[in-house]
Enzyme design. Structure first.
Site, PDB file in Angstrom:
ATOM      1  CE  LYS A   1      -3.419   2.178   3.125  1.00  0.00           C
ATOM      2  NZ  LYS A   1      -4.155   1.957   4.389  1.00  0.00           N
TER       3      LYS A   1
ATOM      4  CB  SER B   1      -6.916   4.404   3.825  1.00  0.00           C
ATOM      5  OG  SER B   1      -6.088   3.732   4.775  1.00  0.00           O
TER       6      SER B   1
ATOM      7  CB  SER C   1      -7.454   1.597   6.868  1.00  0.00           C
ATOM      8  OG  SER C   1      -7.910   2.909   7.051  1.00  0.00           O
TER       9      SER C   1
END
Length: 450
Positions: A37, A113, A137
């Site tokens: 990520k 996220s 997230s």
């Protein structure tokens, strides 16, 4: 595939054929494609942009401990997945990288996220991808994309060497997967204490993967069904039904199940988590200052500017008071788990969120941004970032539109073993491996949606 999903921030073209020379050929995940990520874990010499124009082109000099452990497990890092700016939102949309779309319905959010990671794993592009979780997230994108999303306990996975903790202990690093076995194997690989870590949690001697098939009969399980913890409003019937059906499955598996939920100071829990995230703005301001810049709307999105303005109005005493909000919440929820082994809740209050509703550019005021994200996404997840407990989202339900509904399981601090055993039992009792979104690599090969 990425043209439809927009889930990658960068693809390492040099590794598509040659692979990663640092990935162990002998690890559990030897040769398995993987991506980091664009927030949290770093790899030296590879860009890291936090979904923000401010960080565009930034190249770290240091590799994170968890990145080294991923490589030692054999995972081949092929690039970066998308994240909202600063990993702040419950959706994965940014000015820098654009809108990431949900493979189950391209008009819906993936959650955030870690939404880029979730989209790629759900679409079959990757079997496993890195994520992190400071308010949900990992668990929220897992819920909205039909995946397994485990948030480990505070201190279980090293955040070093660049930091000892992030978000004052709220943030956990891990992965998103399609199966419990992969999640357990990944935890075996990366839950390895590192030099200088502020906390060291004991590991089960046999490891988490080997302990998956243990007995779960007799566990005391509380079901939280009915209202949105943040707004007090009734949940939709499909969400309530998914939790109730999970309770029925657990009863069949020999657990003692009843409706109950922790009583805690909700306002304090959400306020503390919001404070932890707002502090990100100070990091952004420091980076801008070091470059001789100010945080303006040509570098960051409106919510980041609003968060910085809010923090600048606080003095040191007020900041300490904000941090102090966590302690009573931890004690209150901890007391609940003296009588219960496991808590079952929805993963998110709203599993079908249109794009454009929760992004950092949709709001000028950080408080309004947080209120919307808490109401639709963070309500059931972020309290357990405050407490540091392990929690997992499982794809146990589906909406009438055939999109995923996640159910969250929460255990006591440090008890990922119990959480994974129960999750594995549910996976066997109500398998989800046959479900496939409309955007999937198998569909591209002409195998048809399932």
């Amino acid at each position: 595939m990425n043209a439809q999903l927009n889930a990658t921030a960068e693809i390492y073209e040099d590794r598509l054929e040659a692979g990663d020379s640092e990935a162990s050929p002998d690890g559990t995940f030897a040769g398995v494609p993987f991506m980091l990520k664009d927030a949290g874990a770093t790899e030296a010499g590879r860009r890291y942009e936090l979904g923000s124009r401010l960080f565009k082109g930034f190249v770290p000099r240091e590799t994170s401990n968890i990145t080294r452990l991923f490589k030692a497990a054999g995972l081949v890092n092929l690039g970066r997945t998308t994240t909202p700016e600063g990993a702040l939102a419950g959706t994965t949309e940014s000015v820098l990288h654009g809108v990431t779309r949900n493979p189950w319905n391209l008009q819906l959010s993936t959650g955030g996220s870690s939404g880029g990671a979730a989209a790629l794993v759900a679409a079959g592009v990757l079997p496993i991808a890195h994520g992190n979780d400071g308010a949900g997230s990992i668990r929220m994108p897992a819920a909205m994309c039909g995946l397994v999303g485990l948030k480990p306990s505070r201190g279980r996975v090293s955040m070093g060497p660049a930091a000892d903790e992030l978000g004052f202990g709220s943030v956990a690093e891990f992965v998103l997967t399609r199966s419990i076995r992969d999640a357990a194997a990944a935890l075996d690989a990366v839950a390895v204490p590192q030099v200088g870590d502020p906390f060291v949690l004991a590991r089960p001697e046999e490891g988490w993967l080997a302990g998956l098939e243990g007995e779960i009969g007799g566990l005391r399980v509380a079901l939280a069904v009915g209202t949105n913890w943040r707004t007090g409003e009734r949940l939709d019937l499909e969400t309530v039904d998914a939790v109730a059906k999970t309770g029925a499955l657990l009863t069949e598996l020999g657990c003692i199940v009843d409706a109950n939920e922790p009583s805690f100071d909700h306002d304090a829990a959400y306020a503390y988590n919001a404070f932890c995230f707002n502090v990100n703005a100070l990091v952004f301001a420091r980076v801008a200052r070091a470059r001789g810049l100010e945080l303006t709307d040509d570098l960051v999105e409106p919510v980041m500017i609003s968060a910085l303005e809010k923090l600048r109005r606080l003095d040191a005493d007020q900041m300490l008071r904000w941090q102090g909000k966590a302690n009573p919440v931890r004690r209150q929820i901890g007391a609940f788990f003296e009588n219960w082994d496991l808590l079952v809740t929805p993963s998110v209050p709203a599993s079908r969120v249109p794009l454009g509703v929760l992004s950092c550019s949709a709001f000028d005021d950080v408080d309004a941004f947080r209120a919307a994200n808490e109401a639709l996404q963070f309500a059931f997840t972020c309290p357990f970032n405050v407490t540091g407990q392990p929690a997992i989202s499982l794809p146990l339900g589906q909406t009438g539109q055939q999109t995923p509904l996640g159910v969250q399981l929460v255990a006591r601090p440090g008890d990922e073993g119990l959480l994974l055993r129960v999750a594995r039992a549910l996976e066997l009792a109500a398998p989800w491996s046959g479900r496939r979104p409309c955007v999937h690599v198998a569909n591209e090969r002409g195998e048809g949606a399932r």
